[in-house]
Design a protein around this motif. Sequence first.
Motif, PDB file in Angstrom:
ATOM      1  N   LEU A   8      -4.268  11.272 -17.805  1.00 20.30           N
ATOM      2  CA  LEU A   8      -3.075  11.519 -18.629  1.00 20.30           C
ATOM      3  C   LEU A   8      -3.404  11.289 -20.097  1.00 20.30           C
ATOM      4  O   LEU A   8      -2.978  12.044 -20.976  1.00 20.30           O
ATOM      5  CB  LEU A   8      -1.927  10.605 -18.197  1.00 20.30           C
ATOM      6  N   ILE A  41      -5.867   8.199 -12.889  1.00 25.28           N
ATOM      7  CA  ILE A  41      -4.719   9.006 -13.307  1.00 25.28           C
ATOM      8  C   ILE A  41      -4.305   8.645 -14.728  1.00 25.28           C
ATOM      9  O   ILE A  41      -4.017   9.514 -15.552  1.00 25.28           O
ATOM     10  CB  ILE A  41      -3.548   8.818 -12.329  1.00 25.28           C
ATOM     11  N   VAL A  43      -7.013   1.207  -4.713  1.00 23.07           N
ATOM     12  CA  VAL A  43      -5.746   1.696  -5.273  1.00 23.07           C
ATOM     13  C   VAL A  43      -5.764   1.608  -6.782  1.00 23.07           C
ATOM     14  O   VAL A  43      -5.368   2.543  -7.485  1.00 23.07           O
ATOM     15  CB  VAL A  43      -4.574   0.879  -4.696  1.00 23.07           C
ATOM     16  N   TYR A  59       3.637   9.500 -10.110  1.00 23.64           N
ATOM     17  CA  TYR A  59       3.113   9.618 -11.489  1.00 23.64           C
ATOM     18  C   TYR A  59       2.693  11.057 -11.745  1.00 23.64           C
ATOM     19  O   TYR A  59       2.958  11.628 -12.789  1.00 23.64           O
ATOM     20  CB  TYR A  59       1.855   8.778 -11.741  1.00 23.64           C
ATOM     21  N   MET A  60       1.980  11.611 -10.749  1.00 25.52           N
ATOM     22  CA  MET A  60       1.451  12.952 -10.960  1.00 25.52           C
ATOM     23  C   MET A  60       2.565  13.984 -10.964  1.00 25.52           C
ATOM     24  O   MET A  60       2.496  14.975 -11.680  1.00 25.52           O
ATOM     25  CB  MET A  60       0.419  13.282  -9.886  1.00 25.52           C
ATOM     26  N   LEU A  97      -4.410  -2.802 -17.976  1.00 29.06           N
ATOM     27  CA  LEU A  97      -3.920  -2.731 -16.601  1.00 29.06           C
ATOM     28  C   LEU A  97      -5.015  -3.141 -15.623  1.00 29.06           C
ATOM     29  O   LEU A  97      -4.763  -3.822 -14.622  1.00 29.06           O
ATOM     30  CB  LEU A  97      -3.449  -1.317 -16.276  1.00 29.06           C
ATOM     31  N   LEU A 100       3.687   5.346 -15.678  1.00 32.26           N
ATOM     32  CA  LEU A 100       2.500   4.787 -15.044  1.00 32.26           C
ATOM     33  C   LEU A 100       2.267   3.359 -15.500  1.00 32.26           C
ATOM     34  O   LEU A 100       2.027   2.467 -14.683  1.00 32.26           O
ATOM     35  CB  LEU A 100       1.282   5.652 -15.367  1.00 32.26           C
ATOM     36  N   VAL A 101       2.354   3.121 -16.819  1.00 30.33           N
ATOM     37  CA  VAL A 101       2.041   1.781 -17.321  1.00 30.33           C
ATOM     38  C   VAL A 101       3.042   0.764 -16.779  1.00 30.33           C
ATOM     39  O   VAL A 101       2.661  -0.286 -16.253  1.00 30.33           O
ATOM     40  CB  VAL A 101       2.015   1.777 -18.862  1.00 30.33           C
ATOM     41  N   ILE A 138      -7.661   4.334  -8.457  1.00 21.91           N
ATOM     42  CA  ILE A 138      -6.926   5.600  -8.508  1.00 21.91           C
ATOM     43  C   ILE A 138      -5.944   5.588  -9.670  1.00 21.91           C
ATOM     44  O   ILE A 138      -5.831   6.553 -10.432  1.00 21.91           O
ATOM     45  CB  ILE A 138      -6.192   5.843  -7.175  1.00 21.91           C
ATOM     46  N   VAL A 139      -5.236   4.456  -9.822  1.00 22.28           N
ATOM     47  CA  VAL A 139      -4.275   4.355 -10.930  1.00 22.28           C
ATOM     48  C   VAL A 139      -4.997   4.526 -12.261  1.00 22.28           C
ATOM     49  O   VAL A 139      -4.532   5.246 -13.154  1.00 22.28           O
ATOM     50  CB  VAL A 139      -3.525   3.010 -10.875  1.00 22.28           C
ATOM     51  N   LEU A 170      -1.593  -5.805 -22.785  1.00 20.00           N
ATOM     52  CA  LEU A 170      -0.655  -4.708 -22.523  1.00 20.00           C
ATOM     53  C   LEU A 170       0.422  -4.646 -23.604  1.00 20.00           C
ATOM     54  O   LEU A 170       0.890  -3.572 -23.976  1.00 20.00           O
ATOM     55  CB  LEU A 170      -0.009  -4.947 -21.154  1.00 20.00           C
ATOM     56  N   ALA A 176       2.595   0.383 -12.904  1.00 17.04           N
ATOM     57  CA  ALA A 176       1.356  -0.290 -12.507  1.00 17.04           C
ATOM     58  C   ALA A 176       1.433  -1.774 -12.836  1.00 17.04           C
ATOM     59  O   ALA A 176       0.986  -2.621 -12.060  1.00 17.04           O
ATOM     60  CB  ALA A 176       0.165   0.364 -13.187  1.00 17.04           C
ATOM     61  N   THR A 182      -9.035  -3.123  -0.666  1.00 15.46           N
ATOM     62  CA  THR A 182      -7.974  -2.104  -0.720  1.00 15.46           C
ATOM     63  C   THR A 182      -7.351  -2.056  -2.112  1.00 15.46           C
ATOM     64  O   THR A 182      -7.096  -0.981  -2.662  1.00 15.46           O
ATOM     65  CB  THR A 182      -6.895  -2.420   0.323  1.00 15.46           C
ATOM     66  N   VAL A 235       0.833  -1.199   0.000  1.00 13.38           N
ATOM     67  CA  VAL A 235       0.000   0.000   0.000  1.00 13.38           C
ATOM     68  C   VAL A 235       0.868   1.249   0.000  1.00 13.38           C
ATOM     69  O   VAL A 235       0.666   2.173  -0.797  1.00 13.38           O
ATOM     70  CB  VAL A 235      -0.963   0.007   1.201  1.00 13.38           C
ATOM     71  N   VAL A 239      -4.830   0.503 -23.148  1.00  9.74           N
ATOM     72  CA  VAL A 239      -3.712   0.162 -22.255  1.00  9.74           C
ATOM     73  C   VAL A 239      -4.184   0.220 -20.807  1.00  9.74           C
ATOM     74  O   VAL A 239      -3.895  -0.683 -20.006  1.00  9.74           O
ATOM     75  CB  VAL A 239      -2.526   1.133 -22.476  1.00  9.74           C
ATOM     76  N   ILE A 251       1.886   6.408  -6.928  1.00 10.48           N
ATOM     77  CA  ILE A 251       0.810   7.218  -7.495  1.00 10.48           C
ATOM     78  C   ILE A 251       1.163   8.696  -7.418  1.00 10.48           C
ATOM     79  O   ILE A 251       0.980   9.439  -8.385  1.00 10.48           O
ATOM     80  CB  ILE A 251      -0.513   6.914  -6.759  1.00 10.48           C
ATOM     81  N   GLU A 291       2.485   1.821  -3.263  1.00 13.42           N
ATOM     82  CA  GLU A 291       1.579   2.414  -4.242  1.00 13.42           C
ATOM     83  C   GLU A 291       1.349   3.897  -3.966  1.00 13.42           C
ATOM     84  O   GLU A 291       1.213   4.684  -4.904  1.00 13.42           O
ATOM     85  CB  GLU A 291       0.234   1.679  -4.244  1.00 13.42           C
ATOM     86  N   ALA A 321       4.398  13.991 -14.376  1.00 11.50           N
ATOM     87  CA  ALA A 321       3.619  14.664 -15.416  1.00 11.50           C
ATOM     88  C   ALA A 321       3.134  16.022 -14.920  1.00 11.50           C
ATOM     89  O   ALA A 321       2.076  16.482 -15.317  1.00 11.50           O
ATOM     90  CB  ALA A 321       2.450  13.790 -15.830  1.00 11.50           C
TER      91      ALA A 321
END
Lengths: 505, 103
Positions: free
Chosen positions: B82, B78, B71, A150-151, B37, A170-171, B74-75, B24, A174, B67, A140, B33, A147, A143, A154
């Motif tokens: 993007l 984002i 998470v 990532y922001m 994921l 990110l790709v 959220i990914v 992927l 992740a 959980t 956790v 993509v 996360i 991550e 960019a």
Amino acid sequence: MEATTGVIWLIVTPFATAFIVYLIGRILARRSGAKLANRISAWLAALGLLISAYPLYLEDQIVLSNKVVLFKQGGIIFYLDGISVLLAVVVLLLGLLVVIFSARYMSSEVGAEKYYALLLAMIGGILGLGCSADLFTLWVWFEVMAITSYMLVAFYRNQPASLEAGFKYLVQSAAGSVFVLIGIFIVFAWNGTLDMMRIRYFLQPPLPPILLVAGGCFLIGFGVKAALVPLHTWLPDAHSQAPSGISAMLSGIVIEAGLIALLRVTSIMGAASELWGNLMLGVGALNMLLGNLMALRQTQVKRLLAYSSIGHMGYMMFGLGVIYRFGILNGAGGAFFHLFNHAMMKGLAFLAAGVLLYVLYIAKGDHGTLTLDDLNGASKRYPLTVFTLSVALLGLGGLPPLAGFMSKWQIFVAGFQTQDTVAMLLVVFAALNSVLSLGYYAPLVNRMYRLQPSVAVENGAAVPKTMVVPLVVLTLLIVVLGFYPSLLNWLTEPAAGILFLFIRG
Amino acid sequence: MTLSLVSLTFIAVIGLLAIGLYALLVVHNLIKVVVALQILAKGAILGFILAGRINGQIGLAESLALTVIIVDTIVAVIGLSLAVQIRHHMGTLDVSALTRLRR
């Protein structure tokens, strides 16, 4: 303050500050304009980091007397040991300097309060990652760190190049984190617990093949973040496109945090430590070779520094491989020392490059890229900045008496202590790589001091004073540690000791 | 021979992970993509449920799975944002257009 709640304060403070910084920054940006909001949020962020250093100081007294702090709430376990303290000290120190640096660097950006809030959250994530003692909590926090980064990569969301770097990052990251999850659920299915210490107790040799599969998944997953070749391809893009302060954080501490996470999970599978050690030695050699060779052909300063980070991960992997494969404590000591030094030296290199990028481009409102040719003769106009950048580069290249030499030396000594032919050949290989790396550091220094000033340098702006402070602090640290490497033993030796204990069971 | 629930779930986990990884590697659209994921992450979530079922701690496994869902949402958010920005500034969603940094 109770010892156990101190761990919670250490992790919670950056997140609480992130929230406050964002809130106050937004309100000020509406009322009094972006300029004031950016400045206030920077100083608030710095204050928050100083506050979270206080519980760390208290906890550290306990950890130094060879005890660990344990906080347990249901299935969530936090655990403060030598490795956590090492990571926390590095991240708070570098984070504070980066915030001071960014106060001016980001002063004309829109929405810099988001930058500070995300930076604080990333620091909180790394602190949590260092302190977590069960696999899922580790994931956790990993991550949270990923996360937010990532922001931050960019952050210039109007620049196609940084968007591209952010998406690639990110790709890959992740996908890597899914591999970590696969590893975790295999271990969970096998042991019925996620507590690292209990897992270490359960897993005695020989390890069943399914757990080796889990270990492989961990290696791939955390290896993406730690930029192990061939999983490194996101790194040069992300590190060169992020704002310079973030490049320093990414190169200085985020990839190292990935490495620490990898150490946590492989050390609980210490029953197969020879296998992990062999893999680390192999990957380390690959990292050194590829990082240095690719850095040789770069024309952009930040990209060059990013590839050199890949090379330096190789030295750390080599030191860690020595402790996993041969059980030589010195290997881990050297690797952790190098981790600290690399964070400081690469942080300094990126910050100094950031100052030059700022005065040559950003102060004029241009988000250009800093090429090697731009730095020709920069010492004439920016003597102090160029001097600090040169110290960082020569330290990274491993010239005595700078800190980078001392840690590399300790790793090489550990390699010879093994009395193993392959390991000794690898030491020679690593030393040759160190010479190879001077092939791109030295010409850059030469270029800055000997050549005629470029057009960009002649038209450059003046260096803001607040930006110089972090550079000077880091330079002093690198030089002092080079002369007195034993000053850092209080930090690296407990970390190495804990790693050794976990590997041996 | 009939397949038990556990082995069916195991096949589903492997299948989801394989589809996600394959997707992927081959898709060219940025949105796809992100979808790939998501499929990968769903495989991992099902894996947690399977692990809980095997060792009898299904309650813990479910809370872990929740959980992971948070998470990974959220990914996805984002990633999609993007992708929107990339479409906005570069006028395309094709992965092969992202070659600005290759050298």
